[in-house]
Design an enzyme around this catalytic site. Structure first.
Site: not given
Ligand code: BGP
Length: 478
Positions: A165, A376
């Protein structure tokens, strides 16, 4: 199509610093995330990154649970400072051994490893030495690290992803990188970091192609389609601007080898454009990404912005109380993000939009004609462990069902989707909310303050996902 293709990868995702723990064990030194999360603990009371879900000590049990769920793929990241504690130089054999054991365990259980080389955890030693990603030197140190791990696992790992990202790193740079206070006001550095990452990505792609027989490699984008807030032409134009700066700006570099013209012109006008050295674009153009990995959680919405608006890179809700977002990303005269009142949101104000996933899959595939994989996708929630150790996360089942349906639609329309890896296989440390906000298919019993024993419990969603995997998606409509 009722059934997904036989070779479809049904997986799940995690990342090293959010899941492994053992932050200072067996030779590992700090990553910048160890420091950032220590600060989060002091400031917000969230868990630090010291133990997280203790996967380091539970990895065999964890692979067993993945197998039980029926996963045939698992996307995880390698921690750079675990294998090279100083960022370069002396190799930590124990660190390499951990990943070797994990990969062997996955392969024994017929689970395809999908390895991410970098998920926010730059070695702290490199941050102290020269500012981490702010300095061009990191490109060469990243090359050393990549060569080490790609060579070590070249016969076992076919799928590699490079940097997680970049676009989110630009937006949330002080959460994803440890930035010296004196530099925090210099927004041009966000795009300089991104440029260094583009070069590092190109080098990593070349290394996979050089070292891994039949290896495939691609970047990971955090991607949200941007809709216009209304049918006013000014809003439609603003949405296009946002889409160019947040999405196409990254995809064009990876898949066309050039910076997006309009986005770059805007950055130049604002004094935000990266400094590009001779030979940089040539290196980028000569590397090849084989596929695009997509992290998709939400869509976004934009409206017109005035020249007099204040520049702002992000809006975030840290409370988990709907509506308590602290503001909206604004690029004066270019676009301003806003709430989409047509969509429900999570407690953290992330718009829930399964249709958006089909929209982006079809859009990206039409533009770039490359295979896509979802690395994801998920919903963050305050899950409850009942007295009889169950987790009734119907909202997660609904979320996943609808998103997978739209992947199926996209495949029906001819998009090549290699697999689906929801975030996250297990509860992990949230990048912004510690253990308050959970995404896992499997519950990890700990809280921000109390680490307990990190016992694992399967959530309802994990049983549901198992059924979907077994039926190759046929039971989606049940
Ligand atoms: C994405 C990342 C992850 C993850 C997810 C959820 O941007 O790649 O590492 O954590 O988001 O985000 P958060 O944990 O801030 O809710």
């Amino acid at each position: 199509m009722n059934r997904f293709p036989n070779n479809f990868m049904w997986g799940a995702s995690t990342s090293a610093y959010q899941f492994e723990g053992a932050a200072h064990l067996d030779g590992k030194k700090s990553s910048q995330q160890d420091i950032i999360n220590k600060l989060n603990e002091e400031k917000y009371g969230f868990a630090n990154a010291e133990i997280t879900s203790d996967h380091y000590h539970h990895f065999k049990e964890d692979v067993k649970l993945m197998k039980e769920m029926g996963l045939n793929a698992y996307r995880f990241s390698i921690s750079w400072p675990r294998v090279l504690p100083d960022g370069t130089g002396k190799v930590n054999e124990k660190g390499l051994q951990f990943y070797n054991d994990l990969i062997d365990e996955l392969i024994r259980n017929k689970i395809e490893p999908i390895v991410t080389l970098y998920h926010y955890d730059c070695p702290y030693e490199l941050v102290k030495k020269y500012g981490g990603w702010l300095n061009r030197q990191i490109i060469y140190d990243f090359e050393e690290y990549c060569r080490l791990v790609i060579h070590a696992f070249k016969d076992k790992v076919k799928y590699w992803t490079t940097i997680n990202e970049q676009g989110i790193i630009v937006q949330f740079w002080t959460k994803k990188c440890l930035i010296d206070e004196k530099d925090q006001k210099n927004d041009q550095l966000r795009y300089q970091i991104n440029h260094h990452m583009n070069l590092a990505h190109a080098i990593a792609c070349n290394l996979v192609h050089e070292l891994v027989p039949g290896g495939l490699v691609g970047p990971v984008t955090g991607y949200s389609p941007v809709y216009p807030a209304s049918n006013r032409p000014e809003d439609v134009l603003a949405a296009m601007n946002a889409h160019d700066l947040r999405n196409t700006f990254y995809l064009d570099i990876w898949f066309k080898g050039q910076y997006h013209k309009a986005a770059m012109t805007y950055l130049e006008k604002q004094g935000l454009a990266p400094k590009i050295k001779e030979g940089d674009m040539e290196l980028i153009q000569k590397s090849k990404s084989d596929f695009l990995a997509i992290n998709y959680y939400r869509s976004d919405c934009a409206c017109a912005s005035q020249d007099t608006d204040q520049l702002r890179f992000m809006g975030i809700n840290l409370t988990g109380e709907k509506g308590k977002i602290d503001g909206y990303e604004t690029h004066p005269g270019f676009y301003k993000m806003c709430k989409n009142d047509k969509l429900e949101t999570t407690q953290w104000d992330w718009a829930i939009d399964p249709t958006g996933l089909e929209y982006l899959l079809r859009d990206i595939y039409t533009r770039y004609q490359i295979p896509l994989i979802i690395t994801e996708n998920g919903i963050g929630a305050r899950d409850i462990l009942t007295d009889d150790f169950k987790i009734h996360d119907d909202y997660r089942i609904d979320y996943m069902r609808e998103h997978i349906r739209h992947i199926r639609n996209a495949i029906d329309y001819g998009v090549e989707v290699l697999g689906y890896c929801p975030w996250s296989a297990f509860d992990v440390l949230s990048t912004t909310n510690g253990y308050e906000k959970r995404y896992g298919l499997i519950y990890v019993d700990r809280t921000n303050q109390d680490i307990k024993e990190c016992k694992r419990y399967r959530k309802d969603s994990s049983y549901w996902y198992e059924k979907i995997i077994k039926s190759k998606g046929e039971l989606l409509d049940e």
